[in-house]
Design a protein around this motif. Structure first.
Motif, PDB file in Angstrom:
ATOM      1  N   MET A 138       0.827  -1.216   0.000  1.00 43.69           N
ATOM      2  CA  MET A 138       0.000   0.000   0.000  1.00 43.69           C
ATOM      3  C   MET A 138       0.863   1.268   0.000  1.00 43.69           C
ATOM      4  SD  MET A 138      -1.405  -0.367   3.941  1.00 43.69           S
ATOM      5  CE  MET A 138      -2.924   0.437   3.508  1.00 43.69           C
ATOM      6  N   LEU A 139       1.967   1.222   0.777  1.00 40.98           N
ATOM      7  CA  LEU A 139       2.893   2.364   0.759  1.00 40.98           C
ATOM      8  C   LEU A 139       4.171   1.973   0.023  1.00 40.98           C
ATOM      9  CD1 LEU A 139       3.627   5.260   1.830  1.00 40.98           C
ATOM     10  CD2 LEU A 139       4.804   4.094   3.697  1.00 40.98           C
ATOM     11  N   GLU A 140       4.542   2.780  -0.936  1.00 44.18           N
ATOM     12  CA  GLU A 140       5.791   2.555  -1.682  1.00 44.18           C
ATOM     13  C   GLU A 140       6.633   3.817  -1.601  1.00 44.18           C
ATOM     14  OE1 GLU A 140       6.787  -0.126  -3.305  1.00 44.18           O
ATOM     15  OE2 GLU A 140       4.934  -1.321  -3.200  1.00 44.18           O
ATOM     16  N   VAL A 141       7.798   3.691  -1.005  1.00 43.66           N
ATOM     17  CA  VAL A 141       8.747   4.806  -0.948  1.00 43.66           C
ATOM     18  C   VAL A 141       9.938   4.377  -1.789  1.00 43.66           C
ATOM     19  CG1 VAL A 141      10.275   6.122   0.568  1.00 43.66           C
ATOM     20  CG2 VAL A 141       7.984   5.496   1.353  1.00 43.66           C
ATOM     21  N   ARG A 142      10.239   5.147  -2.840  1.00 49.87           N
ATOM     22  CA  ARG A 142      11.281   4.708  -3.762  1.00 49.87           C
ATOM     23  C   ARG A 142      12.382   5.740  -3.898  1.00 49.87           C
ATOM     24  NH1 ARG A 142       8.205   4.149  -8.117  1.00 49.87           N
ATOM     25  NH2 ARG A 142       6.734   3.102  -6.776  1.00 49.87           N
ATOM     26  N   ASP A 143      13.535   5.417  -3.328  1.00 47.27           N
ATOM     27  CA  ASP A 143      14.741   6.196  -3.592  1.00 47.27           C
ATOM     28  C   ASP A 143      14.608   7.678  -3.264  1.00 47.27           C
ATOM     29  OD1 ASP A 143      17.131   5.250  -4.292  1.00 47.27           O
ATOM     30  OD2 ASP A 143      16.683   4.969  -6.417  1.00 47.27           O
ATOM     31  N   ILE A 144      13.972   7.987  -2.153  1.00 46.19           N
ATOM     32  CA  ILE A 144      13.725   9.406  -1.884  1.00 46.19           C
ATOM     33  C   ILE A 144      14.924  10.110  -1.256  1.00 46.19           C
ATOM     34  CG2 ILE A 144      11.217   9.195  -1.678  1.00 46.19           C
ATOM     35  CD1 ILE A 144      11.606   9.453   1.405  1.00 46.19           C
ATOM     36  N   GLU A 145      15.047  11.366  -1.604  1.00 47.28           N
ATOM     37  CA  GLU A 145      16.030  12.250  -0.990  1.00 47.28           C
ATOM     38  C   GLU A 145      15.279  13.430  -0.398  1.00 47.28           C
ATOM     39  OE1 GLU A 145      19.160  13.207  -3.739  1.00 47.28           O
ATOM     40  OE2 GLU A 145      19.443  11.108  -4.295  1.00 47.28           O
ATOM     41  N   ALA A 146      15.707  13.855   0.785  1.00 49.76           N
ATOM     42  CA  ALA A 146      15.061  14.998   1.432  1.00 49.76           C
ATOM     43  C   ALA A 146      16.002  15.543   2.493  1.00 49.76           C
ATOM     44  CB  ALA A 146      13.730  14.587   2.068  1.00 49.76           C
ATOM     45  N   GLY A 147      15.667  16.726   3.002  1.00 46.19           N
ATOM     46  CA  GLY A 147      16.514  17.315   4.039  1.00 46.19           C
ATOM     47  C   GLY A 147      15.885  18.574   4.576  1.00 46.19           C
TER      48      GLY A 147
ATOM     49  N   LEU B 196      18.252  12.536   3.783  1.00 49.67           N
ATOM     50  CA  LEU B 196      17.930  11.236   3.186  1.00 49.67           C
ATOM     51  C   LEU B 196      18.634  11.110   1.842  1.00 49.67           C
ATOM     52  CD1 LEU B 196      14.076  11.024   3.924  1.00 49.67           C
ATOM     53  CD2 LEU B 196      16.008  10.347   5.379  1.00 49.67           C
ATOM     54  N   PHE B 197      19.317   9.967   1.667  1.00 53.15           N
ATOM     55  CA  PHE B 197      20.099   9.763   0.448  1.00 53.15           C
ATOM     56  C   PHE B 197      19.619   8.521  -0.298  1.00 53.15           C
ATOM     57  CE2 PHE B 197      22.693  12.099   3.428  1.00 53.15           C
ATOM     58  CZ  PHE B 197      23.318  13.063   2.654  1.00 53.15           C
ATOM     59  N   GLY B 198      18.347   8.517  -0.648  1.00 52.59           N
ATOM     60  CA  GLY B 198      17.842   7.366  -1.387  1.00 52.59           C
ATOM     61  C   GLY B 198      17.273   6.309  -0.460  1.00 52.59           C
ATOM     62  N   VAL B 199      16.113   6.606   0.105  1.00 55.91           N
ATOM     63  CA  VAL B 199      15.448   5.651   1.010  1.00 55.91           C
ATOM     64  C   VAL B 199      14.348   4.916   0.246  1.00 55.91           C
ATOM     65  CG1 VAL B 199      13.993   5.427   3.066  1.00 55.91           C
ATOM     66  CG2 VAL B 199      15.931   7.006   3.071  1.00 55.91           C
ATOM     67  N   THR B 200      14.392   3.595   0.329  1.00 48.60           N
ATOM     68  CA  THR B 200      13.379   2.770  -0.333  1.00 48.60           C
ATOM     69  C   THR B 200      12.777   1.826   0.688  1.00 48.60           C
ATOM     70  OG1 THR B 200      14.548   2.854  -2.442  1.00 48.60           O
ATOM     71  CG2 THR B 200      13.004   1.032  -2.128  1.00 48.60           C
ATOM     72  N   LEU B 201      11.465   1.863   0.802  1.00 46.35           N
ATOM     73  CA  LEU B 201      10.796   0.891   1.676  1.00 46.35           C
ATOM     74  C   LEU B 201       9.350   0.744   1.237  1.00 46.35           C
ATOM     75  CD1 LEU B 201       8.845   2.524   3.957  1.00 46.35           C
ATOM     76  CD2 LEU B 201      11.059   3.073   4.894  1.00 46.35           C
ATOM     77  N   SER B 202       8.738  -0.347   1.654  1.00 46.27           N
ATOM     78  CA  SER B 202       7.336  -0.546   1.290  1.00 46.27           C
ATOM     79  C   SER B 202       6.599  -1.255   2.415  1.00 46.27           C
ATOM     80  CB  SER B 202       7.239  -1.364   0.004  1.00 46.27           C
ATOM     81  OG  SER B 202       7.731  -2.659   0.245  1.00 46.27           O
ATOM     82  N   ILE B 203       5.309  -1.035   2.443  1.00 45.24           N
ATOM     83  CA  ILE B 203       4.459  -1.683   3.441  1.00 45.24           C
ATOM     84  C   ILE B 203       3.230  -2.223   2.724  1.00 45.24           C
ATOM     85  CG2 ILE B 203       3.060  -1.332   5.518  1.00 45.24           C
ATOM     86  CD1 ILE B 203       4.949   1.014   6.162  1.00 45.24           C
TER      87      ILE B 203
END
Ligand SMILES: Nc1ncnc2c1ncn2[C@@H]1O[C@H](COP(=O)(O)OP(=O)(O)O)[C@@H](O)[C@H]1O
Ligand SMILES: [Mg+2]
Length: 233
Positions: free
Chosen positions: A1-10, A17-24
């Motif tokens: 349901m949640l897809e986080v793909r390669d995100i960068e933020a600050g 964040l240097f490329g965070v990937t996770l899913s639920i």
């Protein structure tokens, strides 16, 4: 349901964040682990739209998030119990619970004040007390109750047992176990490995803005090396 793909933020010019990937997936309880300052809260803030991502993608039930206004994540069905609780100090318990109540997902058995009070009888006893007059544990219960009152499809808890007395902490874990049994999808950030083992299906470990390990949380228990390297325990 949640897809986080390669995100960068600050924050401003400092990248966190240097490329965070996770899913639920639906019905999963997933844990995000890592020492302080590794970027867990920032990841949550990015998911909620509170920090803008500069690269990557976030989607929730195939709807894009991440570059949209913060209310869209809540609307889409993500309920956040933020780090530090952030309840409304000048509203009483009941007002806190109904202030943001919603049923966007059109749940057949929506959360009600009664159901929240069943889950946390203490809140019923304190119904008329102002948020600012509650103990830390009560505030935490209220923050969870408030998130549930939005009938979230996914519940995110950021350090929900931090700084609480052991008995209160246990009460919160019991409540989370119950929510898991009811099939809720939950992302938990916490440091209490023993309790996490009881309810978590999978885990991710973050270090310096990256996911450095993922897997079955039961395997983590038997890997002292890994625990020491990334969690310092
Ligand atoms: N509001 C902020 N402004 C600037 N830097 C921040 C802010 N919040 C967090 N950071 C920095 O971002 C990094 C990650 O923090 P955070 O996501 O809160 O970590 P965690 O939740 O894993 O403890 C840390 O280096 C922290 O100092
Ligand atoms: Mg944090």
């Amino acid at each position: 349901m949640l897809e986080v793909r390669d995100i960068e933020a600050g924050y401003g010019s400092s990248q966190v964040l240097f490329g965070v990937t996770l899913s639920i997936r639906q019905g999963e309880v997933v844990t995000l682990l890592g020492r302080n300052g590794m970027g867990k809260t920032t990841t949550v803030r990015a998911i909620m739209g509170l920090n803008r991502i500069s690269a990557g993608e976030i989607s929730f039930n195939n709807q894009p998030l991440g570059r949209v206004a913060p209310y869209r994540a809540a609307r889409a069905g993500i309920g956040l119990v933020p780090e530090g609780r952030q309840i409304f100090p000048t509203l009483n318990v009941r007002e806190n619970l109904i202030a943001t109540a919603a049923n966007h997902r059109r749940a057949r058995e929506p959360w009600s004040l009664q159901r929240i009070y069943q889950l946390f009888p203490r809140l019923a006893e304190r119904e008329q007390h102002l948020g600012s007059n509650l103990s830390g544990g009560e505030q935490q219960m209220l923050a969870i109750g408030r998130a549930l009152m939005t009938n979230p499809l996914l519940l995110i808890l950021d350090e929900a047992t931090e700084g609480l007395a052991p008995l209160i902490r246990e009460e919160i874990w019991r409540c989370l176990e119950l929510l898991k049994q009811q099939g809720e999808s939950i992302l938990i950030i916490d440091k209490n490995l023993d309790a996490l083992m009881r309810i978590s299906d999978r885990h991710y470990i973050m270090e310096k803005g990256r996911i450095v390990h993922q897997g079955d949380i039961q395997l983590l228990r038997d890997d002292p090396d890994l625990k020491y390297r990334y969690l310092g325990v």
